[in-house]
Write an enzyme that holds these catalytic residues in place. Structure first.
Site, mmCIF file in Angstrom:
data_model
loop_
_atom_site.group_PDB
_atom_site.id
_atom_site.type_symbol
_atom_site.label_atom_id
_atom_site.label_comp_id
_atom_site.label_asym_id
_atom_site.label_seq_id
_atom_site.Cartn_x
_atom_site.Cartn_y
_atom_site.Cartn_z
ATOM 1 C CG HIS A 1 9.982 27.928 32.254
ATOM 2 N ND1 HIS A 1 11.132 28.649 32.393
ATOM 3 C CD2 HIS A 1 9.887 27.606 30.946
ATOM 4 C CE1 HIS A 1 11.718 28.759 31.214
ATOM 5 N NE2 HIS A 1 10.984 28.139 30.317
ATOM 6 C CB CYS B 1 13.344 29.911 38.352
ATOM 7 S SG CYS B 1 14.178 30.037 36.776
#
Lengths: 594, 292
Positions: free
Chosen positions: B89, B131
């Site tokens: 992440h 991301c």
């Protein structure tokens, strides 16, 4: 295809050793013991023994390696290790249902080592040793630092040959365990590479991680010790035992039948044998195959069936010689006549159960129940417990109760924990009378750690390693461990002549998971937001109020541009209001008139 | 000089042997269980609580404690091509480690610069799948680094598909297509890096794959994929001989070991008094029983 390659390598190896003139006298044996258990499980124990006739006290001996793995030998020589026992286990061995394993191991990682006599700075050597082993076995053993290591005084005496003086001097011993360590393929891979035949030939071809980890219990072991090579122990050698123990549960996949075969357990047949192995045996324990109601049939039939008597206990083994297998491969299979009959387990003589008591996040207790199920025989046990420093044990609360009645233990060795330096070590010698349950309990306080000391998943809790219970049994019911002087499982058969009437037993209890009071880690962010808001609003207003000067304003004085516009707008508004008011008045007067 | 390959794998969570995994010790690249990426010879060097930002930077820069074993060191020199693949992440300028800490793009850029100054790499292929992954290579300033990111700043990288048997998404889109491409690359393959950089178009990845080539001196069209992904051994022949010093390092090396000596002359110095060994009493309770 692999076999001729191995043969070529073997010949090349032996040729080279002849040329160099160095005779590396090592012997390798591989064995597999399969024991169907009463609970429907199947216990398989692989044992790979390399016995090397060199003197451990001569340093130069650890330079030429034959079958003994070089990567491990260099680590052992460099850090002056006299004896090493490492186990990596996934799952809990259920003594009450399964009896005793060949070697007991706690869940997670356990490492204990004895260092040689003239070793200086043992703490540094231990720290370097755990780092080297963590790289060698892909396990995070480097966390076994001073805060997690103890030197037990009564338990864990050297299992092999040792200098008598050293053996009673526990400053040369280090013991550490990591109960939260998980075991996976990455631990099996380097362990396999230590074997002389790797996974290309012999019993080690069975090591498929997909099958081995789909089990109720899985344990890898590396055990290194010195052994006496003659009766008077004038010459000694070193022995490395690599063991892999797995417990399968066939009824789950086979609709209730305990049928097993090499294909179902390991995924393949045994098609070749390790050429450098002196012997390769498969032993199946068929002692339990007595009743007509529930029995199994082995195919192919065994090469021979032998009965071993040990301390009054008779065990029957079916033996296969893996070197003489058929050309199509050996698929040893057992077929049962019916589904498993589940019944009350027959517990072994000694088993234990350990758990946490109490509630809340302030304090709690650790309770261990020790069961002596033998109707006649008393047992003396050494109960060892190692508790991390953040679980503050209270020594005065240690209580031993035998069937509810309080008793004093025979001897206690207690080393208090020091915050952030060493764990708490407790060794208690207890006498367990026949057919009784003994309860050992002690209370503790939970510490509030510093916020940097919490692991990333702090709410999971903190592990406390298994307690170790050591005892000596006088009869070998359900006992499968090897005596001190023998190294091969096949020697279990020749123990008819074993005059020893004492069998050292070591069992491990469950590990504990203790939750400590955990802070809310989002609080620093919340506090910063709150504090900054309070400061901004409070400080700003107070500053304004206290430093503002109130002065009178002269209405006739020339004001600024903006205030002039504001005044103009105000006047306009007043005029329009006055106009509206006048119109309303005139309207109302007109109404009155009309 | 022959090149050798060293793979350092840092995995924070145990996925393969997790009790929730219905296929123990196996991690597949898709729900149809096509390729077992966990393999039979995987070796995880840093696992569990060892995966921290500090350890990662130490591995990259080589500032490890002396007792660190070789398998946990990068062992690279100025001729090494390094492939760094990071996933997890992340966000604008950071990547999360263990849900407790983050590595920022500036720290990463500084780590690469330290490596460059100490001549610890020849070229680096930096692949990042998180991301807003582009932000992680935007701050790099050391030469010879080619950066590939699965998404631009402001975009999210998406997962590919869910495996209902496990209950989680099993692979991310960029990684899935990159793996598909690399499965077809053999050690003799002539595929170039520019083909690898085109591996996940927006139609497949939904996010835009970002590439940074300004720091990389060679043209990606002329660089082989095997330069980074395979351990293709290059052998350099040298016309000169090299004398090797015998360090004699087999144990506690004291000053006396450094001098070379023959077996006869060395032996007297190293004579340790041999002690008689025997099997020891395993259960030392007699002394305590007698007291009672």
């Amino acid at each position: 295809m692999a076999a001729p390659m191995i043969m070529r390598l073997f010949f090349a190896g032996s040729f080279l050793s002849l040329i160099s003139g160095v005779h590396v006298a090592d012997v390798f044996n591989e064995e597999l013991l399969i024991k169907p258990l009463d609970s429907g499980h199947v216990y398989a124990h692989f044992q790979f023994t390399t016995k090397w006739d060199i003197d451990i006290q001569t340093q130069q001996n650890f330079t030429h390696y034959g079958l003994f793995p070089k990567s491990l030998g260099e680590v052992l020589a460099k850090y002056s290790v006299h004896e090493l026992h490492l186990s990596l286990t996934q799952g809990l061995w259920r003594h009450r249902i399964w009896g005793y394993p060949v070697v007991s191991a706690p869940p997670g990682a356990e490492l204990w080592a004895w260092f040689k006599r003239d070793t200086t700075n043992i703490d540094k050597k231990w720290s370097d040793l755990v780092n080297a082993l963590s790289g060698l076995f892909c396990a995070s053993l480097n966390f076994m630092d001073k805060t997690a290591t103890v030197s037990p005084k009564l338990s864990f005496r050297p299992l092999g040959a040792a200098d008598q003086w050293i053996a009673t001097n526990s400053t040369y011993l280090r013991y550490a365990a990591m109960p939260g360590e998980m075991v996976c393929t990455e631990n099996l891979t380097p362990w396999k590479k230590l074997l002389p035949c790797d996974t290309k030939a012999g019993l080690s071809t069975f090591f498929k991680s997909g099958k081995l980890y789909d089990t109720s219990y899985h344990s890898l072991g590396v055990y290194y010790k010195s052994v006496c090579t003659d009766a008077e122990c004038d010459t000694t050698g070193v022995e490395l035992v690599q063991s892999l123990a797995v417990v399968y549960e066939p009824p789950v996949r086979q609709g209730g039948k305990q049928d097993w075969s090499f294909k179902s357990l390991f995924g393949r047949f045994l098609t070749n044998s390790c050429p450098v192995a002196e012997a390769s045996h498969i032993l199946v324990d068929i002692t339990g195959n007595k009743t007509l109601a529930y029995h199994f049939h082995l195919s192919p039939p065994p090469d021979r069936v032998e009965t071993a008597t040990r301390g009054g206990d008779k065990r029957k083994f079916a033996i296969y010689d893996a070197k003489k297998r058929p050309p199509s491969g050996l698929n040893l299979a057992a077929k049962y006549n019916r589904n498993v009959i589940y019944k009350q387990p027959q517990p072994p003589q000694l088993h234990a159960h350990r758990f946490i008591t109490g509630f809340g996040q302030e304090n709690g207790g650790i309770v261990t129940m020790l069961f002596n199920t033998d109707p006649k025989e008393n047992l003396t046990v050494i109960y060892m417990e190692m508790v991390p420093w953040f679980i503050k044990m209270y020594f005065h609360t240690l209580k031993v109760e035998i069937d509810g009645m309080q008793e004093n233990p025979l001897h206690i060795h207690y080393v208090q924990a020091k915050d952030r330096q060493q764990p708490c070590l407790m060794e208690v010698i207890l006498k367990l009378p026949a057919n009784t349950t003994t309860k050992v309990s002690i209370d503790f306080d939970r510490t509030f750690l510093k916020w940097t000391e919490y692991p990333p998943d702090a709410n999971h809790g903190f592990y406390v390693t298994s307690a170790v219970v050591s005892t000596v049994l006088s009869h070998a019911g359900q006992y499968t461990a090897l005596p001190q002087h023998s190294d091969k499982l096949i020697s279990l058969l020749s123990l008819n002549d074993d005059i020893s009437s004492e069998f050292l037993l070591r069992i491990h209890t469950e590990t504990l998971l203790v939750s400590l009071p955990t802070p809310d880690f989002s609080m620093p962010y919340n506090v910063i937001c709150l504090a900054c808001t309070v400061v901004a609003i409070g400080f700003g207003s107070v500053h304004n109020l206290t430093t503002r000067q109130f002065i009178e304003v002269d209405p006739t004085k020339n004001k600024g541009f903006l205030s002039n516009i504001k005044d103009k707008l105000k006047r306009k508004k007043k005029e329009t209001d006055a106009k509206v008011h006048k119109e309303e008045k005139s309207d109302s007067i007109e109404e009155k008139k009309s | 000089i022959a090149y050798f390959s060293q793979i350092i794998l840092m995995i924070a969570d145990d996925m393969a042997c997790n009790p929730r995994n219905p296929r123990p010790a196996m991690v597949f690249n898709n729900a149809n269980e096509q390729i077992n990426v966990y393999g039979h010879d995987v070796e995880v060097d840093y696992r569990g609580y060892e995966v921290t930002v500090e350890n990662f930077i130490r591995v990259m820069t080589g500032r490890l404690p002396p007792s660190t074993p070789r398998s946990k060191r990068l062992l690279s020199d100025d001729r090494s091509n390094i492939l760094v693949y990071m996933t997890g992440h992340g966000g604008d300028g950071f990547l999360k480690f263990q849900d407790a800490e983050e590595i920022s793009s500036i720290e990463l850029a500084d780590a690469f610069e330290q490596m460059w100054q100490k001549q610890r790499y020849h070229e680096v292929l930096f692949i990042i799948d998180t991301c807003q992954a582009e932000s992680m290579y935007q701050k790099l300033y050391s030469p010879n680094i080619l950066g590939v990111a699965s998404s631009r700043v402001g975009e999210d990288s998406l997962s590919h598909h869910v495996d209902s048997a496990i209950g989680v998404y099993v692979i991310d889109r960029y990684t899935y297509y990159a793996l598909e491409f690399l499965e077809k690359v053999t050690p003799e393959s002539k595929k170039t890096l520019s083909q690898f950089l085109k591996v996940c178009p927006k139609s497949a990845c939904v996010s835009t794959v970002g590439v940074r080539t300004d720091l990389f001196q060679r043209d990606p069209k002329k660089v082989l994929v095997t330069d980074f992904f395979g351990s293709v051994r290059n052998v350099e022949l040298s016309p000169y001989t090299v004398t090797l010093n015998d360090t004699g390092d087999t144990g506690d090396s004291t000053a006396s070991d450094r001098e070379t000596c023959s077996a006869d002359s060395c032996a007297p110095k190293k004579k340790i008094q041999r002690k008689k060994m025997s099997y020891v009493d395993q259960f030392p309770v007699e002394q305590f029983l007698k007291r009672r």
